[in-house]
Design a protein around this motif. Sequence first.
Motif, PDB file in Angstrom:
ATOM      1  N   SER A  21       0.841  -1.157  -0.069  1.00 19.19           N
ATOM      2  CA  SER A  21       0.031  -0.084   0.129  1.00 19.19           C
ATOM      3  C   SER A  21       1.002   1.340   0.044  1.00 19.19           C
ATOM      4  N   SER A  70      -3.746  -1.035  -8.385  1.00 18.65           N
ATOM      5  CA  SER A  70      -4.971  -0.390  -8.241  1.00 18.65           C
ATOM      6  C   SER A  70      -4.894   0.832  -7.333  1.00 18.65           C
ATOM      7  N   ARG A  71      -5.737   1.749  -7.555  1.00 21.25           N
ATOM      8  CA  ARG A  71      -6.037   2.920  -6.723  1.00 21.25           C
ATOM      9  C   ARG A  71      -7.212   3.086  -6.132  1.00 21.25           C
ATOM     10  N   ASP A  72      -7.209   3.793  -4.847  1.00 21.08           N
ATOM     11  CA  ASP A  72      -8.639   3.979  -4.293  1.00 21.08           C
ATOM     12  C   ASP A  72      -8.522   5.548  -4.030  1.00 21.08           C
ATOM     13  N   ASN A  73      -9.123   6.362  -4.763  1.00 24.14           N
ATOM     14  CA  ASN A  73      -8.885   7.865  -4.674  1.00 24.14           C
ATOM     15  C   ASN A  73      -9.658   8.395  -3.387  1.00 24.14           C
ATOM     16  N   ALA A  74     -10.651   7.485  -3.078  1.00 27.06           N
ATOM     17  CA  ALA A  74     -11.218   8.143  -1.660  1.00 27.06           C
ATOM     18  C   ALA A  74     -10.468   7.864  -0.490  1.00 27.06           C
ATOM     19  N   LYS A  75      -9.484   7.110  -0.605  1.00 26.25           N
ATOM     20  CA  LYS A  75      -8.670   6.849   0.321  1.00 26.25           C
ATOM     21  C   LYS A  75      -6.956   7.244   0.163  1.00 26.25           C
ATOM     22  N   THR A  77      -4.960   6.288  -1.837  1.00 25.54           N
ATOM     23  CA  THR A  77      -3.976   5.261  -1.622  1.00 25.54           C
ATOM     24  C   THR A  77      -3.781   4.431  -2.908  1.00 25.54           C
ATOM     25  N   TYR A  79      -2.102   0.494  -4.680  1.00 24.40           N
ATOM     26  CA  TYR A  79      -1.962  -0.630  -4.206  1.00 24.40           C
ATOM     27  C   TYR A  79      -1.074  -1.471  -5.264  1.00 24.40           C
TER      28      TYR A  79
END
Length: 113
Positions: A21, A70-75, A77, A79
């Motif tokens: 992460s 992958s990415r989580d824009n809300a977090k 972050t 990965y």
Amino acid sequence: QVQLVESGGGLVQPGGSLRLSCAAFGSLFALYNMAWYRQAPGKQRELVASITRAGSTYYVDSVQGRFTISRDNAKNTVYLQMNNLKAEDTAVYYCKAENVKVWGQGTQVTVSS
């Protein structure tokens, strides 16, 4: 200025899995193209995988089919899921915000029996 902090490295046996992460602190993460690089002892740092702000991905041939970025824009972050790890994947892994050329501090991944 964005700050990047990697986590998730460790020691794993060949064939095992790890998920790295990279948490971004600061604004505008969703606008950045993000990437994972790695540097093995005595070797140059190399690009492993990248993901654009639109979600398009790239992988170096040696990890294609085994790693997933992958990415989580809300977090804020990004990965790197690493499966079927091999000894040659042993390296320090770094994330990078490409647009602003900011690096994280790195996390060690060691694949060994």
